[in-house]
Design a protein around this motif. Structure first.
Motif, short mmCIF file in Angstrom:
data_model
loop_
_atom_site.label_atom_id
_atom_site.label_comp_id
_atom_site.label_asym_id
_atom_site.label_seq_id
_atom_site.Cartn_x
_atom_site.Cartn_y
_atom_site.Cartn_z
N THR A 1 -53.70 7.26 -22.27
CA THR A 1 -54.99 6.75 -22.75
C THR A 1 -55.04 5.23 -22.63
OG1 THR A 1 -55.27 8.59 -24.29
CG2 THR A 1 -56.51 6.57 -24.76
N TYR A 2 -53.95 4.56 -23.01
CA TYR A 2 -53.90 3.11 -22.89
C TYR A 2 -53.96 2.67 -21.43
CZ TYR A 2 -52.81 2.52 -27.86
OH TYR A 2 -52.87 2.50 -29.24
N LEU A 3 -53.31 3.42 -20.55
CA LEU A 3 -53.38 3.09 -19.13
C LEU A 3 -54.81 3.17 -18.62
CD1 LEU A 3 -50.35 4.86 -17.36
CD2 LEU A 3 -50.76 2.41 -17.53
N LEU A 4 -55.50 4.25 -18.98
CA LEU A 4 -56.88 4.42 -18.54
C LEU A 4 -57.79 3.35 -19.10
CD1 LEU A 4 -57.17 8.32 -18.85
CD2 LEU A 4 -56.93 6.97 -16.75
N ASP A 5 -57.46 2.86 -20.30
CA ASP A 5 -58.25 1.79 -20.93
C ASP A 5 -57.84 0.40 -20.46
OD1 ASP A 5 -59.66 3.66 -22.38
OD2 ASP A 5 -58.46 3.43 -24.21
N GLU A 6 -56.85 0.35 -19.56
CA GLU A 6 -56.32 -0.91 -19.02
C GLU A 6 -55.70 -1.79 -20.11
OE1 GLU A 6 -59.21 -2.84 -16.58
OE2 GLU A 6 -59.50 -1.07 -15.30
N ASN A 7 -55.20 -1.14 -21.16
CA ASN A 7 -54.46 -1.83 -22.21
C ASN A 7 -52.98 -1.67 -21.86
OD1 ASN A 7 -53.23 -2.80 -24.52
ND2 ASN A 7 -54.65 -1.79 -25.93
N TYR A 8 -52.52 -2.50 -20.93
CA TYR A 8 -51.21 -2.27 -20.33
C TYR A 8 -50.06 -2.57 -21.27
CZ TYR A 8 -54.11 -1.90 -16.21
OH TYR A 8 -55.09 -1.53 -15.32
N SER A 9 -50.21 -3.55 -22.15
CA SER A 9 -49.11 -3.86 -23.06
C SER A 9 -48.84 -2.69 -24.01
CB SER A 9 -49.42 -5.14 -23.85
OG SER A 9 -50.60 -4.98 -24.62
N GLU A 10 -49.91 -2.04 -24.51
CA GLU A 10 -49.71 -0.88 -25.38
C GLU A 10 -49.21 0.32 -24.58
OE1 GLU A 10 -50.09 -0.34 -28.91
OE2 GLU A 10 -49.69 -2.47 -28.59
N ALA A 11 -49.71 0.48 -23.36
CA ALA A 11 -49.22 1.57 -22.51
C ALA A 11 -47.72 1.43 -22.29
CB ALA A 11 -49.97 1.57 -21.18
N ILE A 12 -47.26 0.21 -22.05
CA ILE A 12 -45.85 -0.04 -21.81
C ILE A 12 -45.01 0.35 -23.03
CG2 ILE A 12 -44.13 -1.87 -21.48
CD1 ILE A 12 -46.27 -3.24 -19.66
N ARG A 13 -45.50 0.05 -24.23
CA ARG A 13 -44.76 0.41 -25.44
C ARG A 13 -44.53 1.92 -25.52
NH1 ARG A 13 -47.65 -0.30 -30.04
NH2 ARG A 13 -45.73 -0.06 -31.23
N TYR A 14 -45.57 2.70 -25.26
CA TYR A 14 -45.45 4.15 -25.38
C TYR A 14 -44.69 4.76 -24.20
CZ TYR A 14 -48.16 4.49 -29.62
OH TYR A 14 -48.56 4.38 -30.94
N LEU A 15 -44.86 4.17 -23.02
CA LEU A 15 -44.09 4.66 -21.87
C LEU A 15 -42.61 4.37 -22.05
CD1 LEU A 15 -46.52 3.52 -19.04
CD2 LEU A 15 -45.97 5.89 -19.63
N ASP A 16 -42.28 3.21 -22.61
CA ASP A 16 -40.89 2.90 -22.93
C ASP A 16 -40.32 3.92 -23.91
OD1 ASP A 16 -40.07 0.73 -21.39
OD2 ASP A 16 -40.99 -0.73 -22.73
N ALA A 17 -41.13 4.30 -24.88
CA ALA A 17 -40.66 5.28 -25.87
C ALA A 17 -40.39 6.63 -25.23
CB ALA A 17 -41.69 5.41 -26.99
N VAL A 18 -41.29 7.06 -24.35
CA VAL A 18 -41.06 8.33 -23.64
C VAL A 18 -39.78 8.23 -22.81
CG1 VAL A 18 -41.93 9.88 -21.86
CG2 VAL A 18 -43.51 8.91 -23.54
N ASP A 19 -39.64 7.15 -22.11
CA ASP A 19 -38.50 6.97 -21.21
C ASP A 19 -37.17 6.94 -21.96
OD1 ASP A 19 -37.21 6.51 -18.74
OD2 ASP A 19 -37.27 4.35 -19.06
N SER A 20 -37.13 6.26 -23.09
CA SER A 20 -35.88 6.11 -23.83
C SER A 20 -35.55 7.34 -24.68
CB SER A 20 -35.93 4.87 -24.72
OG SER A 20 -36.98 4.97 -25.67
N ARG A 21 -36.57 8.01 -25.23
CA ARG A 21 -36.32 9.14 -26.12
C ARG A 21 -36.18 10.47 -25.38
NH1 ARG A 21 -40.89 7.76 -30.77
NH2 ARG A 21 -40.22 5.57 -31.14
#
Length: 270
Positions: A41-61
């Motif tokens: 959702t953040y990616l589609l909204d072009e809110n890249y800093s928030e998208a990165i936070r959640y993508l990092d969480a997926v990647d690490s967890r």
């Protein structure tokens, strides 16, 4: 595709970086599906800093399975769009190591080429039109390798045509750089260095205008060193190329519309 594991080295610049988010805000403890949904959702909204936070969480967890691959593709894209170029390259290098058989390596290589080109640009070039050929060519050389690798391994990719245009431009820019360096050495009577540079042009960028223009430097350097036979051969080569014209090569503008590939199938596991 295992051969592409070695191509990871082509992505990186001289920087050493850690591929992680600098944002210290804690991400909610959610199932992987919910985490990725928010990231998307953040990616589609072009809110890249928030998208990165959640993508990092997926990647690490959830470091294994389709969601990990999806998150890593998203991180490369989001870091690129957020101008976090060295992080994007670090994530691209990691992706090539972990997913060397992915169907989306063309996307990663294309992004890497765009990122390395951006790193090769400079504020003065963009603002005042400074010739890119005058700059350190390391990242532009990396970008050329990225685009050429994409063309070689993925000729039917949706990015292949644009990669070819960009590779052609970069080859000519890098050739101009080498021509300028050869001129620098020649003016200082450093004839051996001049010869080495022009021979490098002939090997690496044989069909460029810069190489054609640098041939007289090679002939004159040979003559200055009393090497008549190679000088005469270059003189013949120069004569053969008299009147040759080269098409103008414009700076590539824009890029192919980028959409993060979807690797998630129904029922994708963690």
């Amino acid at each position: 595709m295992n051969k592409l594991k070695s191509l990871a080295l082509l992505l990186l610049t001289a920087f050493t970086v850690t591929a992680c988010s600098s944002d210290s805000k804690e991400v909610d403890n959610l199932p992987v599906e919910a985490l990725y949904s928010r990231a998307n959702t953040y990616l589609l909204d072009e809110n890249y800093s928030e998208a990165i936070r959640y993508l990092d969480a997926v990647d690490s967890r959830y470091p294994f399975g389709a969601y990990a691959e999806q998150a890593q593709l998203g991180l490369i894209y989001a870091n690129y769009k957020d101008a976090e170029y060295t992080l994007a390259l670090a994530n691209a290098e990691r992706f090539l190591r972990l997913h060397s058989d992915s169907q989306h390596l063309d996307f990663v290589l294309y992004l890497a080429g765009l990122i390395n080109t951006e790193l090769g640009d400079h504020f003065l070039q963009k603002t005042f039109g400074t010739d890119r050929a005058l700059r350190d060519p390391l990242t532009l050389t990396n970008a050329l390798h990225n685009f050429e690798t994409l063309q070689q391994h993925f000729p039917n990719s949706q990015y292949a045509a644009d990669a070819a245009v960009r590779a052609n431009y970069l080859r000519n820019a890098l050739a101009r750089h080498e021509q300028r360096v050869a001129e620098f050495y020649f003016k200082r009577n450093a004839y051996v260095a001049t010869v080495n540079r022009v021979l490098g042009l002939l090997d690496n960028y044989p069909d460029t205008e810069a190489t054609h223009q640098a041939l007289p430097l090679l002939e004159q350097s040979y003559r200055a060193m009393n090497l008549t036979e190679p000088a005469d051969k270059i003189a013949d080569l120069i004569k053969q190329g008299e009147g040759k014209t080269f098409p103008q090569i414009p700076v590539p503008e824009g890029d192919v519309e980028l959409v993060v590939p979807n690797v998630l199938a129904p029922g994708a596991s963690q």
